[in-house]
Design a protein around this motif. Structure first.
Motif, PDB file in Angstrom:
ATOM      1  N   ASP A   2      -6.789-138.999 -36.301  1.00 43.86           N
ATOM      2  CA  ASP A   2      -7.500-138.920 -37.517  1.00 43.86           C
ATOM      3  C   ASP A   2      -8.220-140.410 -37.934  1.00 43.86           C
ATOM      4  O   ASP A   2      -9.012-140.348 -38.904  1.00 43.86           O
ATOM      5  N   ASN A   3      -7.756-141.504 -37.348  1.00 47.41           N
ATOM      6  CA  ASN A   3      -8.195-142.535 -37.652  1.00 47.41           C
ATOM      7  C   ASN A   3      -9.664-142.908 -37.141  1.00 47.41           C
ATOM      8  O   ASN A   3     -10.018-144.174 -37.356  1.00 47.41           O
ATOM      9  N   ASP A   4     -10.300-142.022 -36.505  1.00 46.62           N
ATOM     10  CA  ASP A   4     -11.932-142.265 -36.110  1.00 46.62           C
ATOM     11  C   ASP A   4     -12.567-141.184 -36.720  1.00 46.62           C
ATOM     12  O   ASP A   4     -13.747-141.009 -36.298  1.00 46.62           O
ATOM     13  N   LYS A   5     -12.248-140.868 -38.002  1.00 51.98           N
ATOM     14  CA  LYS A   5     -13.196-139.822 -38.821  1.00 51.98           C
ATOM     15  C   LYS A   5     -13.401-140.633 -40.186  1.00 51.98           C
ATOM     16  O   LYS A   5     -12.633-141.294 -40.576  1.00 51.98           O
ATOM     17  N   TYR A   6     -14.561-140.165 -40.644  1.00 52.22           N
ATOM     18  CA  TYR A   6     -14.972-140.536 -42.069  1.00 52.22           C
ATOM     19  C   TYR A   6     -15.748-139.659 -42.587  1.00 52.22           C
ATOM     20  O   TYR A   6     -16.630-138.880 -41.880  1.00 52.22           O
ATOM     21  N   LYS A   7     -16.058-139.772 -43.933  1.00 50.77           N
ATOM     22  CA  LYS A   7     -16.656-138.929 -44.535  1.00 50.77           C
ATOM     23  C   LYS A   7     -18.126-139.652 -45.069  1.00 50.77           C
ATOM     24  O   LYS A   7     -17.665-140.565 -45.642  1.00 50.77           O
ATOM     25  N   THR A   8     -19.162-139.091 -45.115  1.00 52.00           N
ATOM     26  CA  THR A   8     -20.169-139.733 -45.757  1.00 52.00           C
ATOM     27  C   THR A   8     -21.098-138.553 -46.065  1.00 52.00           C
ATOM     28  O   THR A   8     -21.136-137.279 -45.958  1.00 52.00           O
ATOM     29  N   ILE A   9     -22.308-139.066 -47.196  1.00 53.72           N
ATOM     30  CA  ILE A   9     -23.433-137.961 -47.471  1.00 53.72           C
ATOM     31  C   ILE A   9     -24.451-138.198 -46.459  1.00 53.72           C
ATOM     32  O   ILE A   9     -24.644-139.142 -45.803  1.00 53.72           O
ATOM     33  N   THR A  10     -25.147-137.009 -46.113  1.00 58.04           N
ATOM     34  CA  THR A  10     -26.141-137.024 -45.012  1.00 58.04           C
ATOM     35  C   THR A  10     -27.424-137.576 -45.549  1.00 58.04           C
ATOM     36  O   THR A  10     -27.563-138.118 -46.818  1.00 58.04           O
ATOM     37  N   GLU A  11     -28.357-138.049 -44.529  1.00 58.83           N
ATOM     38  CA  GLU A  11     -29.525-138.699 -44.838  1.00 58.83           C
ATOM     39  C   GLU A  11     -30.346-137.677 -45.319  1.00 58.83           C
ATOM     40  O   GLU A  11     -31.511-138.386 -45.767  1.00 58.83           O
ATOM     41  N   LYS A  12     -30.135-136.648 -45.261  1.00 62.89           N
ATOM     42  CA  LYS A  12     -31.398-135.400 -45.466  1.00 62.89           C
ATOM     43  C   LYS A  12     -32.069-135.710 -46.602  1.00 62.89           C
ATOM     44  O   LYS A  12     -33.043-135.715 -46.816  1.00 62.89           O
ATOM     45  N   ALA A  13     -31.335-135.734 -47.780  1.00 58.84           N
ATOM     46  CA  ALA A  13     -31.956-135.942 -49.074  1.00 58.84           C
ATOM     47  C   ALA A  13     -31.060-136.886 -50.071  1.00 58.84           C
ATOM     48  O   ALA A  13     -29.931-137.041 -49.860  1.00 58.84           O
ATOM     49  N   ILE A  14     -31.688-137.211 -51.067  1.00 61.01           N
ATOM     50  CA  ILE A  14     -31.029-138.141 -51.989  1.00 61.01           C
ATOM     51  C   ILE A  14     -30.320-137.168 -53.013  1.00 61.01           C
ATOM     52  O   ILE A  14     -30.848-136.505 -53.428  1.00 61.01           O
ATOM     53  N   ILE A 132     -22.108-133.369 -47.826  1.00 63.92           N
ATOM     54  CA  ILE A 132     -21.390-134.370 -47.544  1.00 63.92           C
ATOM     55  C   ILE A 132     -20.818-133.756 -45.998  1.00 63.92           C
ATOM     56  O   ILE A 132     -20.527-132.689 -45.804  1.00 63.92           O
ATOM     57  N   GLU A 133     -20.625-134.910 -45.147  1.00 61.22           N
ATOM     58  CA  GLU A 133     -20.219-134.322 -43.728  1.00 61.22           C
ATOM     59  C   GLU A 133     -19.336-135.249 -43.094  1.00 61.22           C
ATOM     60  O   GLU A 133     -19.022-136.459 -43.645  1.00 61.22           O
ATOM     61  N   GLU A 134     -18.479-134.863 -42.350  1.00 63.31           N
ATOM     62  CA  GLU A 134     -17.653-135.656 -41.562  1.00 63.31           C
ATOM     63  C   GLU A 134     -17.884-136.220 -40.291  1.00 63.31           C
ATOM     64  O   GLU A 134     -18.656-135.493 -39.428  1.00 63.31           O
ATOM     65  N   ARG A 135     -17.930-137.466 -40.162  1.00 60.85           N
ATOM     66  CA  ARG A 135     -18.545-138.058 -38.719  1.00 60.85           C
ATOM     67  C   ARG A 135     -17.336-138.634 -38.044  1.00 60.85           C
ATOM     68  O   ARG A 135     -16.212-138.962 -38.684  1.00 60.85           O
ATOM     69  N   PHE A 136     -17.504-138.750 -36.790  1.00 62.15           N
ATOM     70  CA  PHE A 136     -16.596-139.605 -35.833  1.00 62.15           C
ATOM     71  C   PHE A 136     -17.138-141.118 -35.656  1.00 62.15           C
ATOM     72  O   PHE A 136     -18.056-141.274 -35.225  1.00 62.15           O
ATOM     73  N   ILE A 137     -16.194-141.843 -35.383  1.00 58.58           N
ATOM     74  CA  ILE A 137     -16.450-143.236 -35.116  1.00 58.58           C
ATOM     75  C   ILE A 137     -16.749-143.135 -33.756  1.00 58.58           C
ATOM     76  O   ILE A 137     -15.601-142.502 -32.933  1.00 58.58           O
ATOM     77  N   GLU A 138     -17.643-143.419 -32.886  1.00 55.71           N
ATOM     78  CA  GLU A 138     -17.904-143.264 -31.476  1.00 55.71           C
ATOM     79  C   GLU A 138     -17.766-144.641 -30.758  1.00 55.71           C
ATOM     80  O   GLU A 138     -18.191-145.569 -31.499  1.00 55.71           O
ATOM     81  N   GLU A 139     -17.689-144.522 -29.606  1.00 51.28           N
ATOM     82  CA  GLU A 139     -17.517-145.843 -28.703  1.00 51.28           C
ATOM     83  C   GLU A 139     -18.647-145.459 -27.641  1.00 51.28           C
ATOM     84  O   GLU A 139     -18.549-144.475 -26.993  1.00 51.28           O
ATOM     85  N   GLN A 140     -19.225-146.595 -27.238  1.00 54.72           N
ATOM     86  CA  GLN A 140     -20.220-146.588 -26.100  1.00 54.72           C
ATOM     87  C   GLN A 140     -19.608-147.096 -24.694  1.00 54.72           C
ATOM     88  O   GLN A 140     -18.864-148.046 -24.757  1.00 54.72           O
ATOM     89  N   ILE A 141     -19.807-146.293 -23.776  1.00 55.84           N
ATOM     90  CA  ILE A 141     -19.367-146.621 -22.463  1.00 55.84           C
ATOM     91  C   ILE A 141     -20.487-146.486 -21.301  1.00 55.84           C
ATOM     92  O   ILE A 141     -21.294-145.724 -21.278  1.00 55.84           O
ATOM     93  N   LYS A 142     -20.620-147.852 -20.695  1.00 57.72           N
ATOM     94  CA  LYS A 142     -21.642-147.765 -19.771  1.00 57.72           C
ATOM     95  C   LYS A 142     -20.887-147.651 -18.367  1.00 57.72           C
ATOM     96  O   LYS A 142     -19.981-148.337 -18.132  1.00 57.72           O
ATOM     97  N   SER A 178     -21.950-142.085 -25.385  1.00 58.54           N
ATOM     98  CA  SER A 178     -21.196-142.474 -26.702  1.00 58.54           C
ATOM     99  C   SER A 178     -20.109-141.202 -26.949  1.00 58.54           C
ATOM    100  O   SER A 178     -20.674-140.154 -26.762  1.00 58.54           O
ATOM    101  N   ILE A 179     -18.980-141.570 -27.298  1.00 64.63           N
ATOM    102  CA  ILE A 179     -17.928-140.230 -27.441  1.00 64.63           C
ATOM    103  C   ILE A 179     -16.908-140.793 -28.449  1.00 64.63           C
ATOM    104  O   ILE A 179     -16.851-141.973 -28.946  1.00 64.63           O
ATOM    105  N   ARG A 180     -16.440-139.845 -29.074  1.00 59.09           N
ATOM    106  CA  ARG A 180     -15.517-140.193 -30.098  1.00 59.09           C
ATOM    107  C   ARG A 180     -14.293-141.147 -29.869  1.00 59.09           C
ATOM    108  O   ARG A 180     -13.782-140.803 -28.722  1.00 59.09           O
TER     109      ARG A 180
END
Length: 197
Positions: A2-14, A132-142, A178-180
């Motif tokens: 769970d250390n790659d999850k965080y909660k934030t408010i969505t960009e949809k509306a103020i 409010i939504e839960e998002r994952f920290i993602e890492e990019q892989i080339k 990009s993946i969790r």
């Protein structure tokens, strides 16, 4: 993991909140922000828009781990505005969130405990009007590979379902995925294995 999850408010509306006490009005606005610069730019816009208000206080917490934060009392007694605003962001477990509370003074002083309650309640009301939504920290892989490896690579992509950020298909192909974060090592290992098969 769970250390790659965080909660934030969505960009949809103020998220908008309101609190009133002894004719003082507290208008609260909750925004999703991705950087300190963006947060400060939004604060500047509110100060311009509500130029006739007595105070424009705010707090933000930014970063996957919430490492960047700031509180501003904008002339209110120390810790009576910014701190309770940040307290609401924290008690909801949010990051990448900015809350601004604009106060129109009603002529009656509220005292420190009255101010703390007012800023806290206005902020709480703003958050209550957010998604409010839960998002994952993602890492990019080339990953670069030869065209004949395409089917094997795409099978792994289908299995693990990363987001495809960029793709180039030519004699030499390249994928940016990009993946969790907690799945990044597995994806990297599976792709690198293909090079040796």
């Amino acid at each position: 993991m769970d250390n790659d999850k965080y909660k934030t408010i969505t960009e949809k509306a103020i998220g908008e909140g309101f609190y009133s006490e002894s004719r003082s009005k507290f208008l609260a606005f909750a925004h999703h922000v991705d950087s300190v610069e963006q947060a400060l730019e939004i604060v500047k816009e509110y100060r311009k828009k509500y130029y006739n208000a007595r105070h424009c206080c705010y707090a933000y917490r930014i970063g996957f781990l919430g490492e960047e934060f700031r509180m501003n009392d904008d002339g209110e007694p120390s810790s009576t505005a910014g701190k309770p605003i940040l307290g609401q962001i924290d008690s909801n477990g949010l990051t990448n969130t900015l809350i601004i509370v604009v106060r129109y003074f009603g002529g009656v002083k509220l005292g420190t405990s009255g101010l703390i309650v007012a800023y806290r309640e206005a902020s709480s009301d703003a958050i209550a009007h957010c998604d409010i939504e839960e998002r994952f920290i993602e890492e990019q892989i080339k990953f670069t590979f030869s065209y004949p490896m395409m089917n094997a690579v795409m099978k792994i992509v289908k299995d693990m379902n990363p987001r495809i950020i960029n793709q180039v298909f030519d004699n030499t192909c390249e994928l940016t995925l990009s993946i969790r974060k907690s799945y990044a090592d597995e994806l990297r290992t599976r792709l690198n294995k293909l090079s040796f098969e």
